[in-house]
Motif scaffolding. Structure first.
Motif, PDB file in Angstrom:
ATOM      1  N   ASP A 187       0.840  -1.183   0.000  1.00 45.65           N
ATOM      2  CA  ASP A 187       0.000   0.000   0.000  1.00 45.65           C
ATOM      3  C   ASP A 187       0.884   1.244   0.000  1.00 45.65           C
ATOM      4  OD1 ASP A 187       0.853   0.411   2.592  1.00 45.65           O
ATOM      5  OD2 ASP A 187      -1.125   0.285   3.510  1.00 45.65           O
ATOM      6  N   TYR A 188       0.275   2.399   0.154  1.00 45.34           N
ATOM      7  CA  TYR A 188       0.993   3.659  -0.004  1.00 45.34           C
ATOM      8  C   TYR A 188       2.077   3.866   1.043  1.00 45.34           C
ATOM      9  CZ  TYR A 188      -1.982   5.323   3.822  1.00 45.34           C
ATOM     10  OH  TYR A 188      -2.603   5.464   5.024  1.00 45.34           O
ATOM     11  N   ARG A 189       2.025   3.141   2.152  1.00 44.48           N
ATOM     12  CA  ARG A 189       3.014   3.337   3.209  1.00 44.48           C
ATOM     13  C   ARG A 189       4.405   2.849   2.815  1.00 44.48           C
ATOM     14  NH1 ARG A 189      -1.709   1.551   5.447  1.00 44.48           N
ATOM     15  NH2 ARG A 189      -2.662   2.832   7.074  1.00 44.48           N
ATOM     16  N   GLU A 190       4.480   1.820   1.973  1.00 45.02           N
ATOM     17  CA  GLU A 190       5.762   1.180   1.682  1.00 45.02           C
ATOM     18  C   GLU A 190       6.138   1.169   0.204  1.00 45.02           C
ATOM     19  OE1 GLU A 190       7.637   0.454   4.075  1.00 45.02           O
ATOM     20  OE2 GLU A 190       6.164   0.594   5.675  1.00 45.02           O
ATOM     21  N   VAL A 191       5.193   1.470  -0.691  1.00 43.96           N
ATOM     22  CA  VAL A 191       5.448   1.219  -2.110  1.00 43.96           C
ATOM     23  C   VAL A 191       6.593   2.065  -2.650  1.00 43.96           C
ATOM     24  CG1 VAL A 191       3.737   2.904  -2.942  1.00 43.96           C
ATOM     25  CG2 VAL A 191       4.332   0.898  -4.348  1.00 43.96           C
ATOM     26  N   HIS A 192       6.779   3.274  -2.144  1.00 42.56           N
ATOM     27  CA  HIS A 192       7.859   4.119  -2.658  1.00 42.56           C
ATOM     28  C   HIS A 192       9.218   3.545  -2.289  1.00 42.56           C
ATOM     29  CE1 HIS A 192       6.270   5.442   1.175  1.00 42.56           C
ATOM     30  NE2 HIS A 192       7.405   6.049   1.478  1.00 42.56           N
ATOM     31  N   TYR A 193       9.343   2.959  -1.081  1.00 42.20           N
ATOM     32  CA  TYR A 193      10.578   2.277  -0.721  1.00 42.20           C
ATOM     33  C   TYR A 193      10.768   1.031  -1.583  1.00 42.20           C
ATOM     34  CZ  TYR A 193      10.223   5.026   3.627  1.00 42.20           C
ATOM     35  OH  TYR A 193      10.115   6.026   4.550  1.00 42.20           O
ATOM     36  N   ALA A 194       9.688   0.291  -1.788  1.00 43.50           N
ATOM     37  CA  ALA A 194       9.773  -0.959  -2.536  1.00 43.50           C
ATOM     38  C   ALA A 194      10.239  -0.721  -3.964  1.00 43.50           C
ATOM     39  CB  ALA A 194       8.412  -1.648  -2.535  1.00 43.50           C
ATOM     40  N   LYS A 195       9.779   0.360  -4.568  1.00 40.52           N
ATOM     41  CA  LYS A 195      10.189   0.648  -5.948  1.00 40.52           C
ATOM     42  C   LYS A 195      11.699   0.825  -6.032  1.00 40.52           C
ATOM     43  CE  LYS A 195       9.679   1.966 -10.308  1.00 40.52           C
ATOM     44  NZ  LYS A 195      11.070   2.283 -10.659  1.00 40.52           N
ATOM     45  N   VAL A 196      12.279   1.563  -5.115  1.00 37.74           N
ATOM     46  CA  VAL A 196      13.723   1.769  -5.129  1.00 37.74           C
ATOM     47  C   VAL A 196      14.455   0.456  -4.865  1.00 37.74           C
ATOM     48  CG1 VAL A 196      15.639   2.990  -4.043  1.00 37.74           C
ATOM     49  CG2 VAL A 196      13.473   4.172  -4.429  1.00 37.74           C
ATOM     50  N   MET A 197      13.981  -0.317  -3.886  1.00 32.39           N
ATOM     51  CA  MET A 197      14.636  -1.573  -3.568  1.00 32.39           C
ATOM     52  C   MET A 197      14.571  -2.568  -4.731  1.00 32.39           C
ATOM     53  SD  MET A 197      16.273  -1.724  -0.894  1.00 32.39           S
ATOM     54  CE  MET A 197      16.489  -1.266   0.808  1.00 32.39           C
ATOM     55  N   LEU A 198      13.440  -2.655  -5.398  1.00 31.22           N
ATOM     56  CA  LEU A 198      13.329  -3.581  -6.518  1.00 31.22           C
ATOM     57  C   LEU A 198      14.133  -3.110  -7.724  1.00 31.22           C
ATOM     58  CD1 LEU A 198       9.586  -4.689  -6.306  1.00 31.22           C
ATOM     59  CD2 LEU A 198      11.623  -6.045  -5.788  1.00 31.22           C
ATOM     60  N   ASP A 199      14.282  -1.804  -7.875  1.00 29.52           N
ATOM     61  CA  ASP A 199      15.188  -1.309  -8.912  1.00 29.52           C
ATOM     62  C   ASP A 199      16.604  -1.833  -8.690  1.00 29.52           C
ATOM     63  OD1 ASP A 199      13.283   0.108 -10.324  1.00 29.52           O
ATOM     64  OD2 ASP A 199      13.835   2.067  -9.510  1.00 29.52           O
TER      65      ASP A 199
END
Length: 289
Positions: A121-133
């Motif tokens: 959800d919106y709480r973690e997705v911005h971190y997840a995008k960087v980590m998956l990159d």
């Protein structure tokens, strides 16, 4: 729902074997699976809504190239990016120490034409995008899907949050499988602007999926608190796997991925350490296990 024993020795996966419901810690079980075994992996982890996680890291992030820290876009390593993000949020490190090793395992387990769907959800997705990159490579990002729904409380001092995010990454951007012909179609919002033939056929979904939650009174309802609707996962499974391909969910919960996979003729492994989840899945997925 009580009385299930603690996890025993989990079953051994075989490419020619049966579908599996596995009662185990996913970090331990994923390490027993062979490389490149799955065409599609769906991950719906805890959302870290409490902002404070205290989990012990059970595995180390495996370097994709087999040696050293994983190097991602612009030469940034996993540890460098992790430190940068943790400096902005003191709850970040605990949650991602828990999740990142499992995402690294997902990369290993994907076939060359495979796809990962990470549901947050919106709480973690911005971190997840960087980590998956970093873990997959920035060129392996395919989509961010927005699951929009309309239920729950109404905030009065901000815009109500009524969506989840699903990040879609592929193992190989030159070889991933995607078949839009298998995906259900939607009505046009303005059917009068297209031909009658197009209106009758409907249009392919975009990266915004309007889909209701699981109905509290519907046949699909299992009673499991984090159950996702089958229609949501049906699109992902239909587009990103073929008949008889293996799909994996290692935070399986109520087993929605397994139910969809069984109905679509895919083979599945569903893993969870929660005894209640295992009990729900064993009943729900009995026709295919």
């Amino acid at each position: 729902m009580t009385g299930l024993p603690a996890p025993s020795a989990p079953p051994t996966w075989r490419a020619d074997g049966a579908n599996l419901v596995v009662h185990a810690d996913n970090a331990e079980y994923l390490a027993t699976l062979p490389d490149a075994a799955f065409t599609m992996i769906y991950v719906d982890p805890p959302f870290n809504t409490g902002r404070a996680q205290r989990r012990q890291q059970t595995t180390m992030v495996r370097a994709v190239d087999g040696a050293g820290d994983r190097v991602g876009f612009k030469g940034l390593s996993y540890s460098t990016v992790k430190g940068m993000l943790a400096s902005y949020d003191d709850a970040f490190e605990d949650y991602w120490d828990f999740l990142v090793p499992r995402l690294a395992e997902a990369w290993r387990l994907l076939a060359d034409d495979g796809t990962l769907y990470l549901h947050l959800d919106y709480r973690e997705v911005h971190y997840a995008k960087v980590m998956l990159d970093v873990l997959f490579g920035r060129d392996c990002f395919l989509n961010e899907i927005i699951w929009a729904y309309d239920y729950g409380a109404r905030a009065k001092r901000r815009w109500p949050a009524k969506h989840d995010n699903i990040l879609v990454y592929v193992k190989n951007p030159s070889a991933y499988y995607f078949n839009s012909d298998e995906v259900d179609r939607e009505p046009y919002m303005a059917p009068g602007l297209v031909t009658a033939e197009k209106a009758a056929l409907g249009k392919l979904p975009t990266d915004v999926w309007w889909h209701t939650i699981v109905s509290p009174t519907g046949r699909e309802k299992t009673g499991y608190p984090t159950q996702k609707p089958e229609g949501l996962l049906r699109r992902a499974v239909a587009a990103s796997s073929r008949k008889d391909d293996w799909v994996l969910d290692f935070f399986a919960g109520s087993g929605t991925l397994g139910a969809v996979a069984g109905k679509l003729g895919r083979r599945f492994v569903c893993v969870d350490r929660n005894p209640q989840a295992i009990e729900v899945m064993r009943e729900r997925l009995a026709p295919w296990t």
